[in-house]
Design a protein around this motif. Sequence first.
Motif, PDB file in Angstrom:
ATOM      1  N   GLY A  89       0.706  -1.158  -0.143  1.00 28.09           N
ATOM      2  CA  GLY A  89       0.050  -0.090   0.042  1.00 28.09           C
ATOM      3  C   GLY A  89       0.932   1.391   0.109  1.00 28.09           C
ATOM      4  O   GLY A  89       0.207   2.420   0.120  1.00 28.09           O
ATOM      5  N   VAL A  90       2.158   1.108  -0.060  1.00 29.91           N
ATOM      6  CA  VAL A  90       2.972   2.612  -0.155  1.00 29.91           C
ATOM      7  C   VAL A  90       3.369   2.447  -1.599  1.00 29.91           C
ATOM      8  O   VAL A  90       4.002   1.601  -2.329  1.00 29.91           O
ATOM      9  CB  VAL A  90       4.436   2.075   0.585  1.00 29.91           C
ATOM     10  CG1 VAL A  90       5.272   3.008   0.323  1.00 29.91           C
ATOM     11  CG2 VAL A  90       3.979   2.072   2.027  1.00 29.91           C
ATOM     12  N   GLN A  91       2.740   3.534  -2.135  1.00 27.60           N
ATOM     13  CA  GLN A  91       3.062   3.976  -3.649  1.00 27.60           C
ATOM     14  C   GLN A  91       4.683   3.963  -3.772  1.00 27.60           C
ATOM     15  O   GLN A  91       5.130   4.883  -3.184  1.00 27.60           O
ATOM     16  CB  GLN A  91       2.294   5.173  -4.219  1.00 27.60           C
ATOM     17  CG  GLN A  91       0.890   5.062  -4.101  1.00 27.60           C
ATOM     18  CD  GLN A  91       0.274   4.050  -5.103  1.00 27.60           C
ATOM     19  OE1 GLN A  91       0.632   3.991  -6.257  1.00 27.60           O
ATOM     20  NE2 GLN A  91      -0.685   2.862  -4.266  1.00 27.60           N
ATOM     21  N   ALA A  92       5.196   3.319  -4.764  1.00 29.00           N
ATOM     22  CA  ALA A  92       6.743   3.352  -4.905  1.00 29.00           C
ATOM     23  C   ALA A  92       6.745   3.423  -6.294  1.00 29.00           C
ATOM     24  O   ALA A  92       6.247   2.661  -7.179  1.00 29.00           O
ATOM     25  CB  ALA A  92       7.101   2.200  -4.255  1.00 29.00           C
ATOM     26  N   THR A  93       7.973   3.936  -6.822  1.00 32.93           N
ATOM     27  CA  THR A  93       8.162   3.940  -8.228  1.00 32.93           C
ATOM     28  C   THR A  93       9.962   4.224  -8.225  1.00 32.93           C
ATOM     29  O   THR A  93      10.541   4.330  -7.586  1.00 32.93           O
ATOM     30  CB  THR A  93       7.485   5.115  -9.049  1.00 32.93           C
ATOM     31  OG1 THR A  93       7.819   5.022 -10.440  1.00 32.93           O
ATOM     32  CG2 THR A  93       8.301   6.616  -8.647  1.00 32.93           C
ATOM     33  N   ILE A  94      10.228   3.858  -9.607  1.00 34.40           N
ATOM     34  CA  ILE A  94      11.572   4.059 -10.047  1.00 34.40           C
ATOM     35  C   ILE A  94      11.507   5.474 -10.807  1.00 34.40           C
ATOM     36  O   ILE A  94      10.788   5.334 -11.914  1.00 34.40           O
ATOM     37  CB  ILE A  94      12.235   3.123 -10.709  1.00 34.40           C
ATOM     38  CG1 ILE A  94      12.257   1.838  -9.866  1.00 34.40           C
ATOM     39  CG2 ILE A  94      13.766   3.361 -11.405  1.00 34.40           C
ATOM     40  CD1 ILE A  94      12.652   0.471 -10.493  1.00 34.40           C
ATOM     41  N   ALA A  95      12.148   6.587 -10.615  1.00 35.01           N
ATOM     42  CA  ALA A  95      11.977   7.821 -11.253  1.00 35.01           C
ATOM     43  C   ALA A  95      13.436   8.011 -12.040  1.00 35.01           C
ATOM     44  O   ALA A  95      14.466   7.994 -11.380  1.00 35.01           O
ATOM     45  CB  ALA A  95      11.821   8.781 -10.495  1.00 35.01           C
ATOM     46  N   LYS A  96      13.400   8.043 -13.219  1.00 32.13           N
ATOM     47  CA  LYS A  96      14.667   8.334 -14.054  1.00 32.13           C
ATOM     48  C   LYS A  96      14.723   9.873 -14.272  1.00 32.13           C
ATOM     49  O   LYS A  96      14.285  10.427 -15.086  1.00 32.13           O
ATOM     50  CB  LYS A  96      14.330   7.792 -15.553  1.00 32.13           C
ATOM     51  CG  LYS A  96      14.591   6.360 -15.311  1.00 32.13           C
ATOM     52  CD  LYS A  96      14.880   5.596 -16.766  1.00 32.13           C
ATOM     53  CE  LYS A  96      15.308   4.266 -16.608  1.00 32.13           C
ATOM     54  NZ  LYS A  96      15.634   3.485 -17.869  1.00 32.13           N
ATOM     55  N   GLY A  97      15.427  10.529 -13.150  1.00 28.92           N
ATOM     56  CA  GLY A  97      15.652  11.849 -13.096  1.00 28.92           C
ATOM     57  C   GLY A  97      14.445  12.646 -12.220  1.00 28.92           C
ATOM     58  O   GLY A  97      13.709  12.304 -11.775  1.00 28.92           O
ATOM     59  N   CYS A  98      14.864  13.880 -11.942  1.00 27.92           N
ATOM     60  CA  CYS A  98      14.196  14.865 -10.989  1.00 27.92           C
ATOM     61  C   CYS A  98      12.615  14.874 -11.620  1.00 27.92           C
ATOM     62  O   CYS A  98      11.705  15.199 -10.909  1.00 27.92           O
ATOM     63  CB  CYS A  98      14.961  16.089 -11.166  1.00 27.92           C
ATOM     64  SG  CYS A  98      14.097  17.412 -10.088  1.00 27.92           S
ATOM     65  N   GLN A  99      12.745  15.286 -12.846  1.00 32.74           N
ATOM     66  CA  GLN A  99      11.464  15.479 -13.572  1.00 32.74           C
ATOM     67  C   GLN A  99      10.355  14.034 -13.413  1.00 32.74           C
ATOM     68  O   GLN A  99       9.305  14.728 -13.127  1.00 32.74           O
ATOM     69  CB  GLN A  99      11.573  15.992 -14.935  1.00 32.74           C
ATOM     70  CG  GLN A  99      12.076  17.154 -15.226  1.00 32.74           C
ATOM     71  CD  GLN A  99      11.493  18.228 -14.336  1.00 32.74           C
ATOM     72  OE1 GLN A  99      10.418  18.706 -14.415  1.00 32.74           O
ATOM     73  NE2 GLN A  99      12.453  19.333 -13.540  1.00 32.74           N
ATOM     74  N   GLU A 100      10.893  13.194 -13.340  1.00 33.51           N
ATOM     75  CA  GLU A 100      10.082  11.802 -13.283  1.00 33.51           C
ATOM     76  C   GLU A 100       9.553  11.970 -11.945  1.00 33.51           C
ATOM     77  O   GLU A 100       8.609  11.554 -11.623  1.00 33.51           O
ATOM     78  CB  GLU A 100      10.507  10.708 -13.750  1.00 33.51           C
ATOM     79  CG  GLU A 100      10.494  10.409 -15.110  1.00 33.51           C
ATOM     80  CD  GLU A 100      10.744   8.951 -15.590  1.00 33.51           C
ATOM     81  OE1 GLU A 100      10.832   8.279 -14.660  1.00 33.51           O
ATOM     82  OE2 GLU A 100      11.265   8.579 -16.781  1.00 33.51           O
ATOM     83  N   ALA A 101      10.561  12.201 -10.845  1.00 33.71           N
ATOM     84  CA  ALA A 101      10.368  12.141  -9.588  1.00 33.71           C
ATOM     85  C   ALA A 101       9.160  13.152  -9.054  1.00 33.71           C
ATOM     86  O   ALA A 101       8.304  12.846  -8.351  1.00 33.71           O
ATOM     87  CB  ALA A 101      11.625  12.374  -8.642  1.00 33.71           C
ATOM     88  N   ILE A 102       9.134  14.306  -9.782  1.00 28.29           N
ATOM     89  CA  ILE A 102       8.414  15.488  -9.402  1.00 28.29           C
ATOM     90  C   ILE A 102       6.950  15.090 -10.101  1.00 28.29           C
ATOM     91  O   ILE A 102       5.957  15.148  -9.129  1.00 28.29           O
ATOM     92  CB  ILE A 102       8.901  16.762 -10.162  1.00 28.29           C
ATOM     93  CG1 ILE A 102      10.061  17.372  -9.194  1.00 28.29           C
ATOM     94  CG2 ILE A 102       7.740  17.673 -10.161  1.00 28.29           C
ATOM     95  CD1 ILE A 102      10.593  18.444 -10.008  1.00 28.29           C
ATOM     96  N   ALA A 103       6.859  14.458 -11.232  1.00 26.87           N
ATOM     97  CA  ALA A 103       5.783  14.097 -11.750  1.00 26.87           C
ATOM     98  C   ALA A 103       4.901  13.147 -11.036  1.00 26.87           C
ATOM     99  O   ALA A 103       3.632  13.042 -10.911  1.00 26.87           O
ATOM    100  CB  ALA A 103       5.948  13.383 -13.257  1.00 26.87           C
ATOM    101  N   PHE A 104       5.816  12.158 -10.685  1.00 23.30           N
ATOM    102  CA  PHE A 104       5.060  11.216  -9.598  1.00 23.30           C
ATOM    103  C   PHE A 104       4.439  11.758  -8.322  1.00 23.30           C
ATOM    104  O   PHE A 104       3.407  11.262  -8.025  1.00 23.30           O
ATOM    105  CB  PHE A 104       5.948   9.902  -9.428  1.00 23.30           C
ATOM    106  CG  PHE A 104       5.491   8.917  -8.483  1.00 23.30           C
ATOM    107  CD1 PHE A 104       4.672   8.019  -8.769  1.00 23.30           C
ATOM    108  CD2 PHE A 104       6.196   8.772  -7.046  1.00 23.30           C
ATOM    109  CE1 PHE A 104       4.144   6.996  -7.932  1.00 23.30           C
ATOM    110  CE2 PHE A 104       5.690   7.833  -6.192  1.00 23.30           C
ATOM    111  CZ  PHE A 104       4.756   6.828  -6.818  1.00 23.30           C
TER     112      PHE A 104
END
Length: 115
Positions: A89-104
């Motif tokens: 239940g913890v939303q988790a992702t792999i972000a390729k770069g700052c912009q992907e992390a911000i978008a998530f």
Amino acid sequence: MTLTEAQEQMQFVQWLKLKNLPHFRVPNETYTKSWKQKNMNRALGVSKGVPDLFVCLPDKLIAIEMKRTKGSVTSREQIDWIERLNKAGVQATIAKGCQEAIAFTQLMLKSRQDS
């Protein structure tokens, strides 16, 4: 020029601070030659693959494994942790770069508002 993972993460942390979003980093990659310290780290719960950052949103905790935009490799342990966290239940992702992390992060904030 492609930024390093650390540079991407620093930019994302700056954005989190500007948005006043509490966050913390798990320093799993801390290097030591000392077997005593390695064993102590394991006994204290250090685990390969845990995501780099956790962000506290108003109604949830999210986890982000940061990568550089090009030339990054995701380990099996990192993929396993992302899957475990999502199942828990913890939303988790792999972000390729700052912009992907911000978008998530923005998507997770927006999903709260749409509920």
